[in-house]
Design an enzyme around this catalytic site. Structure first.
Site, PDB file in Angstrom:
ATOM      1  N   GLU B 214       0.853  -1.183   0.000  1.00 34.57           N
ATOM      2  CA  GLU B 214       0.000   0.000   0.000  1.00 34.57           C
ATOM      3  C   GLU B 214       0.888   1.232   0.000  1.00 34.57           C
ATOM      4  OE1 GLU B 214      -2.238  -0.922   3.549  1.00 34.57           O
ATOM      5  OE2 GLU B 214      -0.913   0.237   4.831  1.00 34.57           O
ATOM      6  N   HIS B 252      -4.274   3.126   8.343  1.00 36.03           N
ATOM      7  CA  HIS B 252      -3.004   2.631   8.872  1.00 36.03           C
ATOM      8  C   HIS B 252      -2.048   3.803   9.103  1.00 36.03           C
ATOM      9  CE1 HIS B 252      -3.700  -1.471   6.709  1.00 36.03           C
ATOM     10  NE2 HIS B 252      -4.285  -1.426   7.886  1.00 36.03           N
TER      11      HIS B 252
END
Lengths: 378, 299
Positions: B214, B252
């Protein structure tokens, strides 16, 4: 969480870093009286969470209190990269002989706080890193020992030749590291660190970002949060325990898990749509969370459709389905809702949703295509 | 074979009496993981009731738990304020592998804890990770057991539910897994893509690898270069966050584009430049793995 310049300067001052005095004001008249108080030339600086304030016209030099008033009038209410200026900092202007850059941030590769210093200050450090990487000296600090005195001198030596200036700068390096740790920062930056005509080393700008994971144990730092500097929906989401980020599209997204939420937004774009938001609802089937999520998503008038994408790992998807049905009874929703649920008990989950009149799917591709279709029709 | 955990894993659960710790301990035991001990300070001498009448002894401290039970792996479910301390206690206790599930640990705490564990030669997975699962053998963490099945694919990912999505497609396509590892969404993590690639590269049963990355950082770019030099089996990649705006933390703590660095485009380019097949959609991951395995068996 980003701090304003004046907040970052407060932290620096508390740790002994020489920072010029300043006054934060919200009206032109207050700016004029602050200028009068300081006497002489002042700088009027927009307090917004954005770089490039100078280029945007948000930093202006004023020779007189009247000039400070008119600058404040122009800057207050100004838009700088999407943020409205609500406050300006009035601070005495300094004579600048040289400008340097000093920053510390958490480095992923060395897994430690990393100092970056450069005698090329006052400009974008990313630019310097790109065009002239040799002009930057870097040092990873072992967090168990902190910044050692010889390391502080090694950094300062790359900035100045004059022994007196090196000594002042080395002291500031240590103070900056202690500010960084005490505030729970992920980044702290002095740009520029100046030397005045009289040979004094001073921080005339300050930028600090706080690690959000520190806020629970640092209430004094958490109190610095300026909710006027963020969209209302993001403040509401945080209070409801959800992670929400507003975007410019019209497909409202409600997903469990950050990675899947990003992948869902990407898939909306892949099929020709535009996501309206990032929202991670977490793993629970709690109807209250779903109600809050729906309220936040639908507060954006651009939203044409709401897309749920839930992968039930440990959570049972029939519980999640019941949660969604319950939540949608508690709030009036004007736009279509499409739902994808997969995982444990997905057949029961689909039945529950279809009985309640929702379009329900088990495939992520199918549901995203349907959502994009509805958004473009509406 | 599998990597990091298998039938020989003897697990101690730190925070076994908490809500998450007790729930997932039961789940792990039902899956077949050997949970040999729990640790909760002040609750030493008590017993955790597992499924089917199984009893797990609880200790006050990690050294006692390891001495009494021969535990070799620990999993951590303690709250953020105490989690870095729990990692360092585990690193001092004699276990060789620590799986830190806890989300929200201050990054400066983790800088110290990682340095402490590194000095002792102990592997940390996470924090802020879903753990890992070697299908049919053991699971440590919170990954759902029912979506995996044994087979030839090694999977490593920074995400939780996106991993479930990818595994779900693999399993449905008849592509089982050697081990699925969630390395975590924090900026400072103990086990990176490269560590998992190295382990999968040494596992003769792993015949294809899936890497799910990511935005944020450069681990994927470094891993891509490693793949080209050291990995002989086909690798399929996916990157989440192509539509993420710069400067925002996407759930996150580590998923953030800083300035112009760490974008999805940059990572996908690095994958392609180093011979990694890039999936454009999560569902395409399984399709590319199937194609690669077919090609590999023909050649």
């Amino acid at each position: 969480m980003n701090l304003h310049e004046y907040q970052a300067k407060e932290i620096f001052r508390d740790h002994g870093i020489p920072v010029p005095p300043g006054k934060v004001v919200t009206s032109p008249d207050e700016a004029a009286s602050a200028a009068r108080e300081f006497g002489g030339m002042v700088v009027v600086k927009a307090q917004v969470h954005s770089g490039g304030r100078g280029k945007a016209g948000g930093v202006k030099l004023a020779k007189t209190p009247d000039e400070a008033r008119s600058h404040a009038e122009a800057i207050l209410g100004m838009q700088i990269s999407g943020f409205t200026v609500e406050k300006v900092l009035v601070t005495p202007a300094e004579d600048i002989a040289t400008e340097a850059y000093v920053g510390v941030l958490v480095d992923r590769v060395s897994q430690a706080p990393m100092f970056m210093v450069s005698s090329e200050g006052g400009i974008d450090i990313e630019e310097v890193a790109h065009t002239n990487p040799d002009a930057i000296r870097k040092l990873a600090v072992d967090p168990r020992y902190g910044l050692l005195p010889h390391q502080a001198y090694w950094l300062a030596n790359s900035l100045y030749d004059d022994a007196g200036q090196v000594k002042q700068a080395a002291k500031i390096m240590g103070q900056l590291y202690r500010s960084f740790v005490a505030a729970g920062a992920s980044m702290a930056e002095i740009n520029p660190l100046i030397v005045t005509d009289a040979g004094e080393v001073k921080a005339i700008d300050a930028k600090v970002s706080i690690d959000d994971n520190e806020l629970f144990r640092k209430p004094d730092i958490a109190a610095y949060r300026d909710t006027s500097a963020e969209p209302v929906a993001e403040t509401e989401a945080r209070d409801a325990g959800l992670t929400f980020i507003k975007l410019d599209g019209n497909v409202g997204c409600c997903v469990n898990g950050a990675g899947l939420a990003m992948a869902t937004m990407d898939l909306v774009k892949y099929y020709g749509g535009e996501p309206a938001n990032f929202l991670d609802i977490g793993g629970s089937s709690n109807p209250e969370k779903v109600v809050n999520a729906l309220r936040i998503i639908t507060s954006d008038p651009a939203v044409k459709v709401i897309l749920f994408n839930i992968f039930g790992g440990i959570t049972r998807t029939d519980d999640v389905a019941n949660g969604i049905v319950e939540a949608t009874k508690q709030i009036d929703i004007q736009v279509p809702i499409v739902i994808r649920l997969t995982g444990t008990n997905e057949e029961e989950a689909l039945e529950i949703l279809q009985r309640a009149g929702f379009e329900a799917y088990t495939s992520m591709d199918d549901v995203v295509q349907k959502a994009v279709e509805l958004a473009t029709q509406g | 074979m599998s990597i990091f955990i298998d039938e020989s894993t003897r697990l101690v659960v730190q925070g076994i009496t908490g809500r998450d710790g007790s729930f997932h301990t039961t789940q792990m035991m039902e899956y077949g993981t050997q949970v040999v001990a729990g640790v909760t300070p002040g609750k030493g001498g008590q017993t955790f009731e597992g499924p089917d009448g199984a009893q797990v002894p609880i200790f006050n401290a990690m050294d006692e738990a390891v001495a009494a039970t021969g535990a070799n792996t620990s999993v951590i479910y303690v709250p953020p304020a105490f989690a870095a301390g729990a990692i360092m206690e585990a690193a001092d206790s004699g276990v060789g592998f620590i799986v830190a599930i806890t989300e929200g640990i201050p990054v400066l705490d983790m800088a110290r804890a990682h340095a402490f564990a590194r000095d002792r030669g102990v592997r940390v997975l996470g924090p802020n990770c879903p753990g890992l699962i070697s299908p049919g053998k053991a699971k440590v963490g919170i990954l759902p057991g029912q979506i995996v099945t044994p087979g030839p694919v090694g999977l490593v990912s920074r995400s939780g539910t996106l991993t479930y999505e990818a595994v779900h497609h693999l399993t449905r396509a008849g592509l089982g897994q050697t081990t699925c590892v969630g390395i975590g969404g924090d900026p400072l993590i103990g086990t990176k893509f490269i560590d998992c690639l190295e382990a999968f590269g040494n596992d003769p049963d792993t015949r294809a690898i899936v890497m799910i990355g990511e935005i944020g950082g450069t681990d994927e770019q470094e891993a891509a270069a490693y793949v080209q030099e050291h990995i002989d089996v086909p690798v399929v990649g996916f990157i989440a966050g192509q539509t993420a705006p710069p400067g925002r933390r996407m759930g996150h703590a580590g998923a953030i584009i800083s300035g112009s660095a760490g974008t999805a485009a940059e990572k996908m380019e690095a994958f392609e430049a180093h011979g990694i097949a890039v999936a454009k959609r999560p569902a395409e991951i399984a399709e590319l793995v199937a194609a690669a395995l077919e090609g590999a068996s023909v050649s």
